[in-house]
Design an enzyme around this catalytic site. Sequence first.
Site, PDB file in Angstrom:
ATOM      1  N   CYS A  42       0.732  -1.280   0.030  1.00  0.00           N
ATOM      2  CA  CYS A  42       0.177   0.028   0.155  1.00  0.00           C
ATOM      3  C   CYS A  42       0.719   1.212   0.074  1.00  0.00           C
ATOM      4  CB  CYS A  42      -0.797  -0.022   1.228  1.00  0.00           C
ATOM      5  SG  CYS A  42      -1.709  -1.518   1.425  1.00  0.00           S
ATOM      6  N   ILE A 279      -6.201 -27.606   3.325  1.00  0.00           N
ATOM      7  CA  ILE A 279      -5.592 -26.729   2.872  1.00  0.00           C
ATOM      8  C   ILE A 279      -6.567 -25.419   2.888  1.00  0.00           C
ATOM      9  CG2 ILE A 279      -4.816 -25.698   0.508  1.00  0.00           C
ATOM     10  CD1 ILE A 279      -4.406 -28.598  -0.482  1.00  0.00           C
ATOM     11  N   TYR A 280      -6.099 -24.148   3.718  1.00  0.00           N
ATOM     12  CA  TYR A 280      -6.805 -23.078   3.922  1.00  0.00           C
ATOM     13  C   TYR A 280      -6.241 -21.904   2.783  1.00  0.00           C
ATOM     14  CZ  TYR A 280      -8.261 -24.929   8.257  1.00  0.00           C
ATOM     15  OH  TYR A 280      -8.902 -25.838   9.225  1.00  0.00           O
ATOM     16  N   ALA A 281      -7.126 -20.877   2.542  1.00  0.00           N
ATOM     17  CA  ALA A 281      -6.794 -19.803   1.641  1.00  0.00           C
ATOM     18  C   ALA A 281      -7.271 -18.536   2.114  1.00  0.00           C
ATOM     19  CB  ALA A 281      -7.042 -20.211   0.252  1.00  0.00           C
ATOM     20  N   GLY A 283      -7.007 -13.767   1.574  1.00  0.00           N
ATOM     21  CA  GLY A 283      -6.645 -12.623   0.881  1.00  0.00           C
ATOM     22  C   GLY A 283      -7.124 -12.704  -0.335  1.00  0.00           C
ATOM     23  N   LYS A 435     -23.476  18.381  16.507  1.00  0.00           N
ATOM     24  CA  LYS A 435     -24.068  17.621  15.794  1.00  0.00           C
ATOM     25  C   LYS A 435     -23.306  17.044  14.704  1.00  0.00           C
ATOM     26  CE  LYS A 435     -28.701  19.503  16.198  1.00  0.00           C
ATOM     27  NZ  LYS A 435     -29.192  20.944  15.723  1.00  0.00           N
TER      28      LYS A 435
HETATM   29  C1  LIG Z   1       0.255  -0.589  -5.129  1.00  0.00           C
HETATM   30  C2  LIG Z   1      -0.604  -1.036  -4.031  1.00  0.00           C
HETATM   31  C3  LIG Z   1      -1.395  -0.266  -3.431  1.00  0.00           C
HETATM   32  C4  LIG Z   1      -2.289  -0.911  -2.340  1.00  0.00           C
HETATM   33  N1  LIG Z   1      -3.046  -0.071  -1.452  1.00  0.00           N
HETATM   34  C5  LIG Z   1      -3.720  -0.416  -0.737  1.00  0.00           C
HETATM   35  C6  LIG Z   1      -4.353   0.332   0.412  1.00  0.00           C
HETATM   36  O1  LIG Z   1      -4.197   1.505   0.528  1.00  0.00           O
HETATM   37  N2  LIG Z   1      -5.372  -0.414   1.226  1.00  0.00           N
HETATM   38  C7  LIG Z   1      -5.632  -1.745   0.936  1.00  0.00           C
HETATM   39  O2  LIG Z   1      -6.471  -2.065   1.769  1.00  0.00           O
HETATM   40  N3  LIG Z   1      -5.143  -2.458   0.064  1.00  0.00           N
HETATM   41  C8  LIG Z   1      -4.183  -1.913  -0.957  1.00  0.00           C
HETATM   42  N4  LIG Z   1      -3.738  -2.690  -1.642  1.00  0.00           N
HETATM   43  C9  LIG Z   1      -4.100  -4.119  -1.834  1.00  0.00           C
HETATM   44  C10 LIG Z   1      -3.537  -5.092  -0.615  1.00  0.00           C
HETATM   45  O3  LIG Z   1      -1.926  -4.989  -0.803  1.00  0.00           O
HETATM   46  C11 LIG Z   1      -3.574  -6.429  -0.878  1.00  0.00           C
HETATM   47  O4  LIG Z   1      -5.220  -6.698  -0.676  1.00  0.00           O
HETATM   48  C12 LIG Z   1      -3.107  -7.313   0.121  1.00  0.00           C
HETATM   49  O5  LIG Z   1      -1.771  -7.464  -0.032  1.00  0.00           O
HETATM   50  C13 LIG Z   1      -3.265  -8.828  -0.252  1.00  0.00           C
HETATM   51  O6  LIG Z   1      -2.554  -9.662   0.676  1.00  0.00           O
HETATM   52  P1  LIG Z   1      -2.342 -11.290   0.162  1.00  0.00           P
HETATM   53  O7  LIG Z   1      -1.711 -11.943   1.101  1.00  0.00           O
HETATM   54  O8  LIG Z   1      -3.639 -11.939  -0.374  1.00  0.00           O
HETATM   55  O9  LIG Z   1      -1.331 -11.284  -1.126  1.00  0.00           O
HETATM   56  P2  LIG Z   1      -0.198 -10.376  -1.322  1.00  0.00           P
HETATM   57  O10 LIG Z   1      -0.042  -9.180  -0.507  1.00  0.00           O
HETATM   58  O11 LIG Z   1      -0.062  -9.877  -2.925  1.00  0.00           O
HETATM   59  O12 LIG Z   1       0.921 -11.345  -1.120  1.00  0.00           O
HETATM   60  C14 LIG Z   1       0.703 -12.456  -2.019  1.00  0.00           C
HETATM   61  C15 LIG Z   1       2.355 -13.150  -2.241  1.00  0.00           C
HETATM   62  O13 LIG Z   1       2.370 -14.304  -2.658  1.00  0.00           O
HETATM   63  C16 LIG Z   1       3.428 -14.439  -3.370  1.00  0.00           C
HETATM   64  N5  LIG Z   1       3.329 -15.938  -4.202  1.00  0.00           N
HETATM   65  C17 LIG Z   1       2.487 -15.956  -5.115  1.00  0.00           C
HETATM   66  N6  LIG Z   1       2.143 -16.996  -5.571  1.00  0.00           N
HETATM   67  C18 LIG Z   1       3.480 -17.794  -5.037  1.00  0.00           C
HETATM   68  C19 LIG Z   1       3.983 -19.415  -5.252  1.00  0.00           C
HETATM   69  N7  LIG Z   1       3.396 -19.922  -6.153  1.00  0.00           N
HETATM   70  N8  LIG Z   1       4.917 -19.456  -4.505  1.00  0.00           N
HETATM   71  C20 LIG Z   1       5.480 -18.860  -3.722  1.00  0.00           C
HETATM   72  N9  LIG Z   1       4.872 -17.358  -3.349  1.00  0.00           N
HETATM   73  C21 LIG Z   1       4.019 -16.889  -4.150  1.00  0.00           C
HETATM   74  C22 LIG Z   1       3.651 -13.471  -4.329  1.00  0.00           C
HETATM   75  O14 LIG Z   1       4.983 -13.181  -4.651  1.00  0.00           O
HETATM   76  C23 LIG Z   1       3.034 -12.391  -3.104  1.00  0.00           C
HETATM   77  O15 LIG Z   1       4.167 -11.753  -2.637  1.00  0.00           O
HETATM   78  C24 LIG Z   1      -2.754  -2.396  -2.460  1.00  0.00           C
HETATM   79  C25 LIG Z   1      -1.911  -3.215  -3.454  1.00  0.00           C
HETATM   80  C26 LIG Z   1      -1.154  -2.637  -4.338  1.00  0.00           C
HETATM   81  C27 LIG Z   1      -0.503  -3.480  -5.283  1.00  0.00           C
END
Ligand SMILES: Cc1cc2nc3c(=O)[nH]c(=O)nc-3n(C[C@H](O)[C@H](O)[C@H](O)COP(=O)(O)OP(=O)(O)OC[C@H]3O[C@@H](n4cnc5c(N)ncnc54)[C@H](O)[C@@H]3O)c2cc1C
Length: 562
Positions: A42, A279-281, A283, A435
């Site tokens: 972010c 397996i859980y998922a 994000g 208010k």
């Molecule tokens: C530029 C930017 C700005 C943002 N700003 C905001 C904000 O201001 N407010 C907000 O609420 N959200 C924001 N977001 C969204 C927020 O960052 C995401 O919602 C959050 O990071 C999701 O978390 P995650 O764990 O699902 O995925 P991520 O944080 O994307 O992490 C997933 C990770 O898994 C890794 N991965 C994927 N596949 C594999 C694999 N096969 N093997 C090993 N590793 C793997 C990837 O490399 C990645 O690093 C922003 C996103 C971006 C890109």
Amino acid sequence: MKICIVGGVAGGASAATRLRRLDEGAKIVLLEKGKFISYANCGLPYYVGGVIENRDELLVTELELLRERFQIDVRTQNKVLSIDRNKKRLTVRNRETGDLYEESYDKLILSPGAAPRRPDLTGADLPGVFTLRGVPDTLAIDSYIRDNGVTEALVVGGGFIGIEMAENLKRRGLAVTVAEFADQAAASLDREMANLIHRHLAEHGVSVRLKAGLAAISRDADGGMTAVLTDGNRVSAGLILLSMGVKPESGLAEAAGLELDVGGSIAVNEYYETSDPDIYAVGDAVSVRSLVSHEKCLIPLAGPANRQGRIAAENVLGAKKTIGAGVQGSSVLKVFDLTAASTGLNEKQLKAAGIPYRKTYVHPMSHASYYPGASQISMKLLFDGDGKILGAQAVGQEGVDKRIDVIAAVMRLSGTVYDLEEMELCYAPPYSSAKDPVNMLGFTAANILKGDMPVFYAEEIAGLNPEESVFLDVSTPQEARANTVPGFVNLPLDELRGRLSELDRKKTVYVTCRVGLRGYIAARILLQNGFSVRNLSGGYRTYSLMSEDKTVYEGKTLPLSP
Ligand SMILES: Cc1cc2nc3c(=O)[nH]c(=O)nc-3n(C[C@H](O)[C@H](O)[C@H](O)COP(=O)(O)OP(=O)(O)OC[C@H]3O[C@@H](n4cnc5c(N)ncnc54)[C@H](O)[C@@H]3O)c2cc1C
């Protein structure tokens, strides 16, 4: 127990640390394909704009901390290639050495996130065309601008990332155009609210083109690029950022035979279990249930990802925890001096979901108007016939996020507009009014539901029959002269009681003023004198936002900084 986690950022890192806090004996392996774990996605746009100067500040948790304090086996540059669910083994490639190896698990948590959409268009893979997801993208954009002396940028997509990048590229001194395929930027808002953002971007020198998608990109002779937009226009740019939304990274799960859900997301139940109980998922890769519509949807935000990681960790260890009734998508966006925030569903989404709703607009000051520095907040509240809150939006300079956070909390506790009326919020003149704007939304919504203030909306005006209506603007003559809704005649509020005989009692009186407050008082006078009356919700201010359907907002030329 041995738990492997795929993805080491928001959801994955939260799950890993929560697991350790709950179970000293667990073996936790965190596999991340990139170079960095737990970084601040972010914050990335603000590094490009120079607001965050030191790249180390983008790393939220140091790798060593996870390894030493939390005793987590963190492996960056290790990409999980496949999951053998029968043998409960992962195939992993160490990207530094190129080696392939297998890793067993008892339980697996997937948090692979979502990847930026990259369209299959001519020129979309040219050098100088970027997407933004991680630290390497940020550093690449930063050095490309510097190394190539880039002066013009095109941002394709007016979502959160697109708008934040537009602001930060502008801060960097570039001429910036935002091209958006839809008829508005900031899709979490409704169009009339988003118009405040379009105007503000233009005031800060960013041009906005709506209903203008990307058709193709070509390389120019001088090394720059030309983007052809679907509205036929061409934009030249040294750098093009594609911020056209994200798609869940569900390939690994799909290849392992796990069930998928809307938009290709990984299907999970309320405990974040996939179709395989081991397996859980969590994000951005998973779909969630909307708190309001109860439908499955994609809400790729950091807050939900972090909380889901935490919950999945607890469930892996035997709990049966859920995230409650659903995800409401509370979000906030900085656009130069403005803040835009929302929670729940917007009007477009309610219409699409077929959910009946009522709405109210208010435009109060952020704090007591007699205390210096107050500024106007434009607010919209959506609610049902019982007063249950369905969504809220606010745009302004100060105090926007706190108002939406209050409403988000009330929504989470199944609150109603009547609760907003009753909210006892902290007050002193520099911060609010006795208010509070949140109370004001509650008052107006409750007045609508109780019939104390019959309203009409700006979008209904064109359909009103002048033969059966009286149209009054009860602002002062000076205000009404400056601007009023076409067809509305000025009758100042303070003259209304003395001029009631001028009004045709057989007709419905439609009243407006600047923001709806004096119209409300006029409506009360008229109602109590036997008239059929309606007040324009949000007054002229909402009308002016609602009736603006421009597709081009030219960025104003800004004075050069000294
Ligand atoms: C530029 C930017 C700005 C943002 N700003 C905001 C904000 O201001 N407010 C907000 O609420 N959200 C924001 N977001 C969204 C927020 O960052 C995401 O919602 C959050 O990071 C999701 O978390 P995650 O764990 O699902 O995925 P991520 O944080 O994307 O992490 C997933 C990770 O898994 C890794 N991965 C994927 N596949 C594999 C694999 N096969 N093997 C090993 N590793 C793997 C990837 O490399 C990645 O690093 C922003 C996103 C971006 C890109």
